[in-house]
Every structure is written in structure tokens, then in C-alpha cells.
Design an enzyme around this catalytic site. Sequence first.
Site, short mmCIF file in Angstrom:
data_model
loop_
_atom_site.label_atom_id
_atom_site.label_comp_id
_atom_site.label_asym_id
_atom_site.label_seq_id
_atom_site.Cartn_x
_atom_site.Cartn_y
_atom_site.Cartn_z
N SER A 79 0.87 -1.19 0.00
CA SER A 79 0.00 0.00 0.00
C SER A 79 0.89 1.22 0.00
O SER A 79 1.93 1.24 0.67
CB SER A 79 -0.87 0.02 1.26
OG SER A 79 -1.44 1.29 1.44
N TYR B 78 -2.96 -1.25 10.01
CA TYR B 78 -2.88 -1.56 8.58
C TYR B 78 -1.53 -1.13 8.00
O TYR B 78 -0.85 -1.90 7.30
CB TYR B 78 -4.02 -0.84 7.85
CG TYR B 78 -4.00 -0.94 6.35
CD1 TYR B 78 -4.46 -2.08 5.70
CD2 TYR B 78 -3.54 0.12 5.56
CE1 TYR B 78 -4.45 -2.16 4.31
CE2 TYR B 78 -3.53 0.05 4.19
CZ TYR B 78 -3.99 -1.09 3.56
OH TYR B 78 -3.97 -1.18 2.19
P1 NAP Z 1 -11.10 -5.76 -2.06
O1 NAP Z 1 -11.91 -5.26 -3.20
O2 NAP Z 1 -11.66 -5.74 -0.67
O3 NAP Z 1 -10.60 -7.23 -2.39
C1 NAP Z 1 -9.86 -7.96 -1.45
C2 NAP Z 1 -10.15 -9.42 -1.67
O4 NAP Z 1 -9.38 -10.19 -0.72
C3 NAP Z 1 -11.62 -9.76 -1.42
O5 NAP Z 1 -12.09 -10.63 -2.41
C4 NAP Z 1 -11.58 -10.45 -0.07
O6 NAP Z 1 -12.60 -11.43 0.12
C5 NAP Z 1 -10.24 -11.12 -0.11
N1 NAP Z 1 -9.78 -11.45 1.23
C6 NAP Z 1 -9.89 -10.69 2.35
N2 NAP Z 1 -9.38 -11.32 3.40
C7 NAP Z 1 -8.93 -12.51 2.95
C8 NAP Z 1 -8.31 -13.63 3.57
N3 NAP Z 1 -8.06 -13.63 4.88
N4 NAP Z 1 -7.98 -14.69 2.81
C9 NAP Z 1 -8.25 -14.72 1.49
N5 NAP Z 1 -8.86 -13.70 0.84
C10 NAP Z 1 -9.19 -12.60 1.57
O7 NAP Z 1 -9.72 -4.95 -1.93
P2 NAP Z 1 -8.81 -4.17 -3.02
O8 NAP Z 1 -9.07 -2.72 -2.87
O9 NAP Z 1 -8.89 -4.80 -4.34
O10 NAP Z 1 -7.38 -4.44 -2.37
C11 NAP Z 1 -6.53 -5.48 -2.80
C12 NAP Z 1 -5.18 -5.29 -2.10
O11 NAP Z 1 -4.66 -4.00 -2.43
C13 NAP Z 1 -5.26 -5.37 -0.59
O12 NAP Z 1 -4.11 -6.04 -0.08
C14 NAP Z 1 -5.24 -3.91 -0.18
O13 NAP Z 1 -4.72 -3.68 1.12
C15 NAP Z 1 -4.34 -3.31 -1.24
N6 NAP Z 1 -4.55 -1.86 -1.43
C16 NAP Z 1 -5.66 -1.37 -2.07
C17 NAP Z 1 -5.80 0.01 -2.22
C18 NAP Z 1 -6.95 0.63 -2.94
O14 NAP Z 1 -6.94 1.84 -3.16
N7 NAP Z 1 -7.97 -0.12 -3.34
C19 NAP Z 1 -4.83 0.88 -1.71
C20 NAP Z 1 -3.74 0.35 -1.05
C21 NAP Z 1 -3.59 -1.03 -0.92
P3 NAP Z 1 -13.98 -10.98 0.85
O15 NAP Z 1 -14.65 -10.04 -0.08
O16 NAP Z 1 -14.69 -12.26 1.07
O17 NAP Z 1 -13.56 -10.33 2.15
#
Ligand code: NAP
Length: 249
Positions: free
Chosen positions: A139, A152
Site C-alpha cells: 500500500s 494496517y
Molecule cells: P477488495 O476489493 O476488498 O478485495 C480484497 C479481496 O481479498 C476480497 O475478495 C476479499 O474477500 C479477499 N480477502 C480478504 N481477506 C482474505 C483472507 N483472509 N484470505 C483470502 N482472501 C481474503 O480490496 P482491493 O481494494 O482490491 O485491495 C486489494 C489489495 O490492495 C489489498 O491487499 C489492499 O490492502 C491493497 N490496497 C488497495 C488500495 C486501494 O486503493 N484499493 C490501496 C492500497 C492497498 P472478501 O470479499 O470475502 O472479504
Amino acid sequence: MGRTAIVTGAGSGIGRGIAHRLAADGFTVAIVELNPVAAEQVAEEIRAKGYAATAVGGIDVSDRAQVNAAVQRVREECGPILVLVNNAGIATFKKFLNITDDLWDRMLAVNLSGPYYCCQAVVPDMAEAGWGRIVNISSSSWQSGQQFQTHYVASKAGLVGFTKALALELGPAGITVNTLPPGFVDTPNMRDAADRGLFGGTVEEHAARTPVRRPGRPEDLAAACSFLVSDEASYITGQVLGVNGGRNT
Ligand code: NAP
């Protein structure tokens, strides 16, 4: 069958975008994901395009036994795992003094122990092949900090350190380890935080303050990931490649 890639948390958002891209690049993609319905749905979307994908749903990456079982299943169905994208993650907002031990432990278990378990499960395949690619989705907050997210940010900064240390150790085996720290990417996770007023402004206000004047898209991360897992990126390891529209430089 192409090389096999595991993308964790690929049932949604950035992981889903990466899974689609790696499948189009010729990888057999395994979606290892907590939500079984979402995992199957994304695998089906990919197969409908004529690419290879399998879903391993109901897997919590913070549980070593579940990770090992998922990896073994993928190995048996699709062959050795040569690419791992540690994308699954959780993000909550809490004032520092309101963070409980349970919340702290859960954050580190999913965001940091999860990648550790997944790497230990797949690195033997990569070492045997003399070729492997690991991409950890951290992140941009590891660099900038983020209020109400000490737990986080600590987990994601830990993942950056983990990436750098592992890269030194695995380089001689032909395995690269890099991290993509997203910032402000339009996913359900980001929209939820913005809708609940946790983001310090609306999506539009953040876009106006972002040098490229828009939120990121999962495809932006997927393009960078596609390059890092390619043969061409064999001399790039231990690196942090920011994909954040210039919000952090
Ligand atoms: P998202 O839409 O919430 O997708 C995350 C996915 O991971 C969901 O399908 C979730 O399943 C799954 N997940 C959560 N906990 C899990 C576990 N314990 N084991 C297996 N799967 C799990 O999030 P995103 O925004 O795409 O983020 C993806 C990554 O990028 C994350 O690591 C996040 O911290 C990082 N990130 C994102 C942003 C941003 O701006 N979007 C910024 C910085 C970092 P469920 O739906 O069932 O919970």
C-alpha cells in the site's frame, strides 16, 4: 498449459484485475480467495474469455493449513506454481487507542502472515524450476502513513521489508520478489471507505488532488504486475514500484 499463477483475494478489485490480466498473458490462473462465490465467478469470467482459470474458494490466507491445502490442490490440478501474487488484504480504520489486540493480530495475520505462509508454500516449486515471480500488493500508505490505520500501515510496511529481504535470499534461485503499493484504486474496498467518510474527502476531491487527476483502476496495477512477472523483468527484484497516479513520489 501455461505457467501457473496464484492470485490471492482475486474475487474482487485489484486481485480480480490481476487475475484477468495474467490469464490473458497466458498463465493458468488460480484464484485463492476467502469468498467461494466470488472466486468461482471470477474464474468463470476468465474461462468465458477462453483463458485458463480455476477457483479455490473458502481459503483464509491467515491459516497456514488452509493455504497449504489450497496450494496442493492447485499444484495437482494445474502443475507447479511459478507465480504468486499476494493480493488478499483487509483494511479497517480505528483511532490508535481504540485498536484492540484482536484487531491488531487479525490485521497482521491476513496482511503479513498470509503472504509469509503463501510464499513458504510455493517457493519450493519455483526453486525446483529455477524460475519464479512473487509480487506482494502492499500500500502507498507504507510510505505516506494514513491516519486511523496504524495497524494496517504497520502490516503493509512490514510487507515491504519482507519483500526486500526475501528478494536477497531468492535471487540466486532465479526467483524475483517485488512489491506494488497501490494508492487510491477504485475498488469495493476503497468505495466503502470513501462512502463511510473514512477517506478524508470524497473520491472526486482525491482525484482533483492526484497528479494524473483520476482514481487508479485495477487494470493499472494489473499492467505493472504483468511486467514484473514477465521474463523481461528478470533483473528487477526487491523493488517497490508505486502505482498511484503520482500521489507518492
Ligand atoms: P477488495 O476489493 O476488498 O478485495 C480484497 C479481496 O481479498 C476480497 O475478495 C476479499 O474477500 C479477499 N480477502 C480478504 N481477506 C482474505 C483472507 N483472509 N484470505 C483470502 N482472501 C481474503 O480490496 P482491493 O481494494 O482490491 O485491495 C486489494 C489489495 O490492495 C489489498 O491487499 C489492499 O490492502 C491493497 N490496497 C488497495 C488500495 C486501494 O486503493 N484499493 C490501496 C492500497 C492497498 P472478501 O470479499 O470475502 O472479504
